[in-house]
Design a protein around this motif. Structure first.
Motif, mmCIF file in Angstrom:
data_model
loop_
_atom_site.group_PDB
_atom_site.id
_atom_site.type_symbol
_atom_site.label_atom_id
_atom_site.label_comp_id
_atom_site.label_asym_id
_atom_site.label_seq_id
_atom_site.Cartn_x
_atom_site.Cartn_y
_atom_site.Cartn_z
ATOM 1 N N GLN A 81 0.846 -1.185 0.000
ATOM 2 C CA GLN A 81 0.000 0.000 0.000
ATOM 3 C C GLN A 81 0.880 1.232 0.000
ATOM 4 O O GLN A 81 1.469 1.592 1.034
ATOM 5 C CB GLN A 81 -0.930 0.010 1.211
ATOM 6 C CG GLN A 81 -1.940 1.140 1.173
ATOM 7 C CD GLN A 81 -3.072 0.950 2.149
ATOM 8 O OE1 GLN A 81 -2.990 0.146 3.077
ATOM 9 N NE2 GLN A 81 -4.156 1.676 1.945
ATOM 10 N N PRO A 82 1.001 1.880 -1.153
ATOM 11 C CA PRO A 82 1.775 3.124 -1.226
ATOM 12 C C PRO A 82 1.070 4.231 -0.444
ATOM 13 O O PRO A 82 -0.156 4.171 -0.240
ATOM 14 C CB PRO A 82 1.800 3.439 -2.722
ATOM 15 C CG PRO A 82 1.467 2.143 -3.401
ATOM 16 C CD PRO A 82 0.532 1.447 -2.472
ATOM 17 N N GLY A 90 -1.114 7.104 0.563
ATOM 18 C CA GLY A 90 -2.250 7.755 -0.064
ATOM 19 C C GLY A 90 -2.950 6.951 -1.132
ATOM 20 O O GLY A 90 -3.841 7.474 -1.820
ATOM 21 N N LYS A 91 -2.571 5.685 -1.287
ATOM 22 C CA LYS A 91 -3.176 4.854 -2.329
ATOM 23 C C LYS A 91 -3.765 3.587 -1.736
ATOM 24 O O LYS A 91 -3.543 3.267 -0.577
ATOM 25 C CB LYS A 91 -2.137 4.510 -3.393
ATOM 26 C CG LYS A 91 -1.586 5.713 -4.141
ATOM 27 C CD LYS A 91 -0.624 5.289 -5.229
ATOM 28 C CE LYS A 91 -0.082 6.485 -5.991
ATOM 29 N NZ LYS A 91 0.858 6.079 -7.072
ATOM 30 N N GLU A 92 -4.502 2.861 -2.570
ATOM 31 C CA GLU A 92 -5.080 1.609 -2.126
ATOM 32 C C GLU A 92 -4.038 0.489 -2.174
ATOM 33 O O GLU A 92 -3.034 0.574 -2.887
ATOM 34 C CB GLU A 92 -6.277 1.247 -3.008
ATOM 35 C CG GLU A 92 -7.446 2.215 -2.887
ATOM 36 C CD GLU A 92 -8.664 1.753 -3.649
ATOM 37 O OE1 GLU A 92 -9.726 2.387 -3.498
ATOM 38 O OE2 GLU A 92 -8.557 0.769 -4.414
ATOM 39 N N ARG A 93 -4.324 -0.561 -1.423
ATOM 40 C CA ARG A 93 -3.443 -1.724 -1.436
ATOM 41 C C ARG A 93 -3.469 -2.374 -2.813
ATOM 42 O O ARG A 93 -4.526 -2.474 -3.444
ATOM 43 C CB ARG A 93 -3.904 -2.708 -0.366
ATOM 44 C CG ARG A 93 -2.982 -3.897 -0.173
ATOM 45 C CD ARG A 93 -3.285 -4.600 1.140
ATOM 46 N NE ARG A 93 -4.680 -4.974 1.250
ATOM 47 C CZ ARG A 93 -5.224 -5.452 2.377
ATOM 48 N NH1 ARG A 93 -4.497 -5.580 3.461
ATOM 49 N NH2 ARG A 93 -6.500 -5.797 2.396
ATOM 50 N N GLU A 94 -2.297 -2.843 -3.253
ATOM 51 C CA GLU A 94 -2.185 -3.446 -4.578
ATOM 52 C C GLU A 94 -1.408 -4.743 -4.520
ATOM 53 O O GLU A 94 -0.569 -4.955 -3.642
ATOM 54 C CB GLU A 94 -1.500 -2.471 -5.548
ATOM 55 C CG GLU A 94 -0.088 -2.093 -5.174
ATOM 56 C CD GLU A 94 0.501 -1.019 -6.072
ATOM 57 O OE1 GLU A 94 -0.256 -0.197 -6.609
ATOM 58 O OE2 GLU A 94 1.746 -1.012 -6.220
ATOM 59 N N GLU A 138 8.977 4.645 -6.514
ATOM 60 C CA GLU A 138 7.564 4.251 -6.580
ATOM 61 C C GLU A 138 7.297 2.903 -5.916
ATOM 62 O O GLU A 138 6.144 2.487 -5.796
ATOM 63 C CB GLU A 138 7.073 4.212 -8.034
ATOM 64 C CG GLU A 138 7.946 3.419 -8.972
ATOM 65 C CD GLU A 138 8.920 4.307 -9.736
ATOM 66 O OE1 GLU A 138 9.520 5.221 -9.119
ATOM 67 O OE2 GLU A 138 9.107 4.056 -10.953
ATOM 68 N N ALA A 167 6.228 1.823 0.050
ATOM 69 C CA ALA A 167 4.913 1.346 0.480
ATOM 70 C C ALA A 167 5.060 0.536 1.759
ATOM 71 O O ALA A 167 6.178 0.170 2.143
ATOM 72 C CB ALA A 167 4.278 0.466 -0.600
#
Length: 124
Positions: A39-40, A42-46, A89, A92
């Protein structure tokens, strides 16, 4: 369910390598497919990577293919994520997860147990 504990996250520079570990409790580790997610900020888990229960097959997100390698040692109840050529990038919180079936999956909803996460920060 299996209990999972991740370790190995730290602050590194772009281009560096890092290996994450996921230690599992319980006697059925060898029957679980496993996955790595992240999970980066401010982003959703990927999805990142997944491996079958016997370690015979793996699958990766396009963003990490060729740089990351997932593996497992069922005798040690441990899964690993070798991360090479890290990029900013890739920053996370990385989570490992166990799935109560032997086949891999890229869907977080198909995993039953999750670790607490380990922070990986890649500076440019």
């Amino acid at each position: 369910q299996v209990q999972l504990v991740e370790s190995g996250g730290e602050l590194v520079q772009a281009g560096d390598s890092l290996r994450l570990s996921c230690a599992a409790s319980g006697r059925s580790f060898g029957s679980y497919a496993m996955g790595w997610f992240r999970q980066p900020p401010g982003k959703e888990r990927e999805f990142v990577a997944t491996i079958t229960a016997n370690g015979g097959a793996t699958y990766y997100a396009d963003s990490v293919k060729g740089r990351f390698t997932v593996s497992r040692d069922n005798a040690k109840n441990t899964m690993y994520l070798q991360m090479n050529n890290l990029k900013p990038e890739d920053t996370a919180v990385y989570y490992c997860a166990a799935r109560g079936r032997p086949t891999w999956s890229t869907f977080s909803s198909s995993y039953d147990s999750w670790g607490q996460g380990t922070q990986v920060t890649v500076s440019s």
